[in-house]
Design a protein around this motif. Sequence first.
Motif, short mmCIF file in Angstrom:
data_model
loop_
_atom_site.label_atom_id
_atom_site.label_comp_id
_atom_site.label_asym_id
_atom_site.label_seq_id
_atom_site.Cartn_x
_atom_site.Cartn_y
_atom_site.Cartn_z
N LEU A 49 0.82 -1.21 0.00
CA LEU A 49 0.00 0.00 0.00
C LEU A 49 0.86 1.26 0.00
N VAL A 50 1.94 1.26 0.79
CA VAL A 50 2.80 2.45 0.83
C VAL A 50 3.49 2.69 -0.50
N PRO A 51 4.13 1.69 -1.11
CA PRO A 51 4.70 1.94 -2.44
C PRO A 51 3.66 2.39 -3.46
N PHE A 52 2.45 1.81 -3.44
CA PHE A 52 1.42 2.23 -4.39
C PHE A 52 1.06 3.70 -4.17
N THR A 53 0.90 4.09 -2.91
CA THR A 53 0.51 5.47 -2.60
C THR A 53 1.60 6.44 -3.02
N LEU A 54 2.84 6.11 -2.70
CA LEU A 54 3.96 6.99 -3.09
C LEU A 54 4.06 7.09 -4.60
N ALA A 55 3.88 5.97 -5.30
CA ALA A 55 3.96 5.98 -6.76
C ALA A 55 2.87 6.87 -7.34
#
Lengths: 251, 251, 251, 251, 251, 251
Positions: A49-55
Motif C-alpha cells: 500500500l505504501v509503495p502504491f501510494t507513493l507511486a
Amino acid sequence: MARLKDIVEYCDQRTHREEIADFPGAHNGLQFENHGDVTKIGAAVDAGLVPFTLAAERGIDFLIVHHGMFWNPPTAFTGVHRKKLLTLFANNLAVYGSHLPLDCHPQIGNNAILARKLGLNVDGGFVRYEKHDIAVTAPAIEDRAHLRERLKGLFPETLICIEAGPQNTKRIGILTGSGRSAIPELRERGIDTFITGELKQEHFNIAQELEINLYLGGHYATETFGVCALAEDVADKFNLQWEFIDTGCPL
Amino acid sequence: MARLKDIVEYCDQRTHREEIADFPGAHNGLQFENHGDVTKIGAAVDAGLVPFTLAAERGIDFLIVHHGMFWNPPTAFTGVHRKKLLTLFANNLAVYGSHLPLDCHPQIGNNAILARKLGLNVDGGFVRYEKHDIAVTAPAIEDRAHLRERLKGLFPETLICIEAGPQNTKRIGILTGSGRSAIPELRERGIDTFITGELKQEHFNIAQELEINLYLGGHYATETFGVCALAEDVADKFNLQWEFIDTGCPL
Amino acid sequence: MARLKDIVEYCDQRTHREEIADFPGAHNGLQFENHGDVTKIGAAVDAGLVPFTLAAERGIDFLIVHHGMFWNPPTAFTGVHRKKLLTLFANNLAVYGSHLPLDCHPQIGNNAILARKLGLNVDGGFVRYEKHDIAVTAPAIEDRAHLRERLKGLFPETLICIEAGPQNTKRIGILTGSGRSAIPELRERGIDTFITGELKQEHFNIAQELEINLYLGGHYATETFGVCALAEDVADKFNLQWEFIDTGCPL
Amino acid sequence: MARLKDIVEYCDQRTHREEIADFPGAHNGLQFENHGDVTKIGAAVDAGLVPFTLAAERGIDFLIVHHGMFWNPPTAFTGVHRKKLLTLFANNLAVYGSHLPLDCHPQIGNNAILARKLGLNVDGGFVRYEKHDIAVTAPAIEDRAHLRERLKGLFPETLICIEAGPQNTKRIGILTGSGRSAIPELRERGIDTFITGELKQEHFNIAQELEINLYLGGHYATETFGVCALAEDVADKFNLQWEFIDTGCPL
Amino acid sequence: MARLKDIVEYCDQRTHREEIADFPGAHNGLQFENHGDVTKIGAAVDAGLVPFTLAAERGIDFLIVHHGMFWNPPTAFTGVHRKKLLTLFANNLAVYGSHLPLDCHPQIGNNAILARKLGLNVDGGFVRYEKHDIAVTAPAIEDRAHLRERLKGLFPETLICIEAGPQNTKRIGILTGSGRSAIPELRERGIDTFITGELKQEHFNIAQELEINLYLGGHYATETFGVCALAEDVADKFNLQWEFIDTGCPL
Amino acid sequence: MARLKDIVEYCDQRTHREEIADFPGAHNGLQFENHGDVTKIGAAVDAGLVPFTLAAERGIDFLIVHHGMFWNPPTAFTGVHRKKLLTLFANNLAVYGSHLPLDCHPQIGNNAILARKLGLNVDGGFVRYEKHDIAVTAPAIEDRAHLRERLKGLFPETLICIEAGPQNTKRIGILTGSGRSAIPELRERGIDTFITGELKQEHFNIAQELEINLYLGGHYATETFGVCALAEDVADKFNLQWEFIDTGCPL
C-alpha cells in the motif's frame, strides 16, 4: 505517452518472462491493468500500500515490482486489500511483477548488477530452479578486507559480516534476496565467500562449520537493482521518465 | 439507508457463518466492501460479471451471492477480473457470499425451503460436512407421479427425471445444487427418491443399479431459494427494498 | 559432581519435556550421552562445532542448547559431523537440547524472561502449537520511544526498528527467535507492537499495511535467556558451576 | 464365430490401447473374459447391470463399453456387484473397455465422428493428457443459428444452449463427454464456440464472462459414437453382427 | 443347513467387525455372496485359488479367510482372477474375510489362542491400531529354553530362533503374522522376548542391539488359529460341520 | 598400510557409486571416517553393534557393509547409538556402505555372483530402479530337482522351497535380498523359477496362482557375496588382508 500493451510486451520480452519458471505465488507479468496508456514508469521492491501510494503521488502509472501482489492471494476485498485496489484504480496505476526473471537476467538481473558494482566478473551460475540458475559465481579479485569495504559502501545501513572463512578469498557466490537455497551448494562449488541479502540465524552456525565468509547486504537493499534497471530500460525505449520508490526497508 | 457493518453482522449471525465450516474457496462473509452505506439489497446465485452489472443497473449496493468470488482466486487483475472489480468499485456495490450456511439453514436454507415448497416435512439430515448435515430427508407423502408434477411446477425448464426406483416412494432425500456427495449414502439411509440440482452422467447407471428415483431440478434453479430468503430477511430487518437478479442459467 | 541421569531427569521435569510437542527435528532431551558424571554446566544457543569446542575448553561436561543436533540429521559421520562427535567424545561432553519448552516456559522461557526484563506483565499467550502457546502478550506500560530505549539497552548491536504503528502503544506481543508464525494473529489479538528476534523482508511491507510497530532484537540475542536460566537452575540444584558460551552471532 | 483372443488383439490395435495413457480407473482392454469364442458384438456407453442384461438378452457375447467396470473397483462381490458378474458368467459375455482411446481416435473417436456429423473439418487438437490431445478444433463453417439446428438434429432430447459468444462463430472446439478440462484453454485457443456433452453449473457464469457459446449435447449422447464405430469395425473384420445397447440416459 | 444371512450376521457380531478399524485392503465381512444357504463351514488363511479349489472339493460353501480378496483389488476379470470367481460361482462358495478382528479378539483371536497354547496369561496389549491393541503381553512363566521347546512343538517346521536376549525371560510379547509394527515398542514395554510369525532381515540386527529374544513361528502357521476358532464357533452355533483347509505354506 | 582416501575413491569407482541411484536411507559411500589410514579390510552385511565389535576385535579398520548406518537415522546419540559410534571411534574403524551398487554390479554384485555359483549364464536384467536393473535373468540349464540341490548346497540352513511351477524350468530370475519388487514382473518376463533371499507370506499364494517355483535362500545369506567380493578386490589392490564378519543371521 505509450500504450500499456506495448510496454507489457516489451517487459515480457526483456525479462524472458515465459521462459523462466518462478515460485508459486510469483505470477510474473501484468498484475493490475490500467486504462491502457502509460506516462511515467516507477520501480519498487514490494507491491504494498505504501509503495502504491507513493507511486501515485509522483504521477506514476506503470509500476514495476519485484515482489508482486499474489504471494498471499486475497480472499476478501476488504480493509487493506480494498485500499490497495482502490489506490490502483483511483490513480490509474498499472502494476507489473517480475521476480526470478529480474534475479537471474545476465544484464538487468539483481545478481549481475551487484557483481558489476563490486567489480567482479561472473563466470558461472548455481542454485538451479527448473531450467535456470538464479545465483552467480565469480573469482575473487582482492582480499576479504577490501571486499568488505566495497560492500559497506553499497549497503552502509544494513551490512552484516560473518567472517568465518579465509582472509584470502578465492571464489565468490552471489544471490540477492534470500540466500537460503544457496547454502547447500557453497562447498561443492568451491565458494569461500557468499554475498546475499538475508539469511536465517541457523546459517551463522553453518557458516562457522563450513568456514565460509557471509556478507548480508539486506534482502531489500540487494533487490533494488533489477527493478530500477528494467524501469530505466522501459523509460528509454518509450521515451518516458522513471523514478524509484524507496521505502527504506531495513530488512 | 443502513450501515454496511450492521448488515454484514446481521447476515453473519442469521447464517451462523462462523460455526459452519465450508469448502476451501467459499470464504463466506463480506467479500467486497463498499463505502459503508447500503440502500438496496440484491440476491444472485453467482458472483459473475453479468449479475454484478445487472445489480448495479438496479441500484443495488449489497449483493448476496451463493457462489462467491474466490473459488478460483484471481492471479492477475486484468480482463474480466478487472472489469468485475471496477464494476463493484464504480457502483459502490458490496458483495456478501454465503454457501453452505445457505444450504443447510433450517429456515432459510435451500434444502429446507425446497422441502417446504414440496409440502414435505423434514425429519433428519445426511451428508455431513465437518459438523453439519448439508442434505435433508423427509417421509414421502404421495406417489412418484404426484411428486413429479410438483417438481415440474417448480422447475419447468430444467427438470430431468430418472425413475429407476419404486412408484410408491417411501423416503425422500433432498440436496440442492450438486447431489454428488449424497449418492453413497442413499441406500443406507433408506432413501428411494432423491431430489437434487445436478448430477454427472455416471449417476444414471448408479441410479439404475441402486433402483432409486432421481429428480434433477437444475443446480442453479434449486439454489435461488436461500439467497432470496436471506435478502428478504435483511430487507425486512433494515427496512430496505430487495430484488432477485436472475441470469436464467439452464444448468 | 552429579550423575548425568539425575540432571537429565531434572531438566526433563523442569522444562515439562514430555508434555510439550515440538517441531520435527527438535528431538528435545539428552542428545549426546557422556560417561555418566557431570561436573560443570554450560549453556549455548546452537549445537555447533564452535560452541562445543569452547565448552570443552572451559571444562563443561553438560551443555544445554536451544537449537539441537538433529534439525538436519547427519547422513555420514565425516568432516564436520565427525569433528563434532569426536569433540564430544574426547571431552566427555553431554548435550541436552530444549527448544519450545525453553520458549514457552512461564518462568525460565525466553518470552517470559524478555518480558520481565522489559518490565512488562504477561497477561496471555498466542501462537498455539499443538497444546501450548509459544508467544506472550502484555499491556503496554509506556510510549514507543521509551520501549525502544529499553530494547536498545538489551540488544545494542542487533536491534532493528520498524515503527509503522502508533506512538502510544496499547498492547505488546513477544515471540523470541523467529516471529513469523505470530504475524497472522497480531491484529486479531489487538497487538500494535511486536517484539521478536528475526523476521523476513516480506514482513516490513506487512507491518506497514497492518500499522504495527516491529522491534527485532536478533534471533540469537533473544534466545540466550532460556538456556542460561535452565543452566543456572541446574547448577543451583546440583551445586555445580555454570557458564554461558557466547558465539556473538549477529543474526 | 471368432476367437476372443483375436478380437481383443484387434481392438487393442485399432484403438492404440497401449500407447494412450488414460485416467486411473479406466483400465482399458479386456475387462471380463468369456469362454473364448465370440458370436455377436455389442456396444454400450456404460458397464452397468442394465446394459449387461440387455446385451445378454440379445445374444451378445462381446460388449464394448466406454465407461468400464473399474472406476469404482468392487470391494465385495455382493448385491449388484455379484449380479453383474453372474450375468456375465451366466451369459458368457465378455466386456471390453475403451475410454480415452475412443475419445481421441482420428477415425473412430467420439470427437472425430461428432465433427464429421456436423460437417466440420478438424484442424487441430487440445486438452493434452499425457501425450495425446483429447479434444479437437475446427474452423466454423456457418453462423451460430445453423450450427444450433444441426446440433438439435443430433441431440433432440438433451441439447442445452448457452449462447454467450458471437453470432458469427469463427472457431469451434469439441470435447465429447465432460467438457470441464477444456474450459481453461478455450480463450487461448481462439475458440468462441464449444460443443461438449456435460458441464457443471459454474461454467455458465464462465461462459458469460469469456463470451463463449456453449452447446451441451449430453454426456451419454455425445459418447455413443465411438463404441458403435469400433463395434462396427470389429463386426466387419470378423464377419459378425453387432448391435447398440441404448439405455436412453438423459444426462 | 443355515441361511447365509444369519451366518454373516453371527460372524460380524462374534468378531465385532464394525467396531474394529482395519488396514486399507482388508474389507472385512462377506466378500463373496453365494445363493443364500450354507451347509458346511471352512477355514483358510488366504483367499487364493488353491484354498478355494480345495474348499470346493470338500463341499464347503462358506469359507472364512484371514487374508481376504481385496489387498490387491482386481482390475480385470481375466486369467487367475476369473478362475477364482468362477470357482466361487460354480461351487456356490461364499467367502468371509476377517483380519484384525481375528488377530485381536480376546477369545478367538490369533494372539490370545497362541498365548493360551503356550500356557501364558495375557495381562495387557500393545501396538495400537486406531482404537484397538493388536498385540498382547504376558509375564514369563519359565526360562527361555522351556519356552523354545513349547514353540518347537507348535511350529516344528517353521520356527526360527534369534536368542539375543536374556535366558531368564521376564516379559513376553506376542503378535502373530508380521511382527514388524511391534518392534519399536518392545523396549519401552519391558518385553525381552517377542514371539511373532514373520520379520524382515533388518530385525536380526535390531534384536541383537536391543538384546531381545525373537521367536518366529511363521506368518501362516501363527495365523491358522483365529479362522479355525471362528469356524468352529459358527459350526457349533448353526449345527454344521467345519474343516480347515491347509496349504502348508512355509512362510 | 593404505590411505583411507585412496580406498574410498577406489570403492566409489569400483562400485560406480555416483551413477547408481539408491533407496532413501542407503547413503552409499564413506559413512564413518577414521584417522586416515587403513591396515585391514572387513566385510559385513549389516552395520550393527555386533559386526562393529567383531570387526574391531579382528583389527579391521575399514569395514564394508551392505546395509549401512542410516536406514533409521539416529535422533539421539545415547544407548546403542552411542555405543556404536564409540566402538568406531575407539577402534579407529571406518565404515563404507554400498547397497544397490553391490546388488547390480555385473562382476562383484550379489546377483551376478549367485548366478555364477549356480552355473547360470546371465542374459538380461529386470526390476529397474531409476536407470539400472537390480535383478538378473538366465536360461535354465537343468531341471528343478538339480537346481534345488545346488541351492541346498549354497544355503543349507536357510533354504525354503515353494515349488508351484514346472519341473522342467525354462527361465530363471534372481534377486538377492528381498524379492518383493520382482514379483509383479515375473510372468511378463517368462520367468518360471525365481531365486531370492526373502519374501513375505502373501507371496506363497501368489506363487501358487502364478505357477512359479520360488526358492528363498535367506536375505542375509544371499547378500554376503557382494561385500566379500569388494573387500577382496580392495585388499588385492592395496596389498592388505581382509576378513568376512559373519553374524550367522538366519533371516
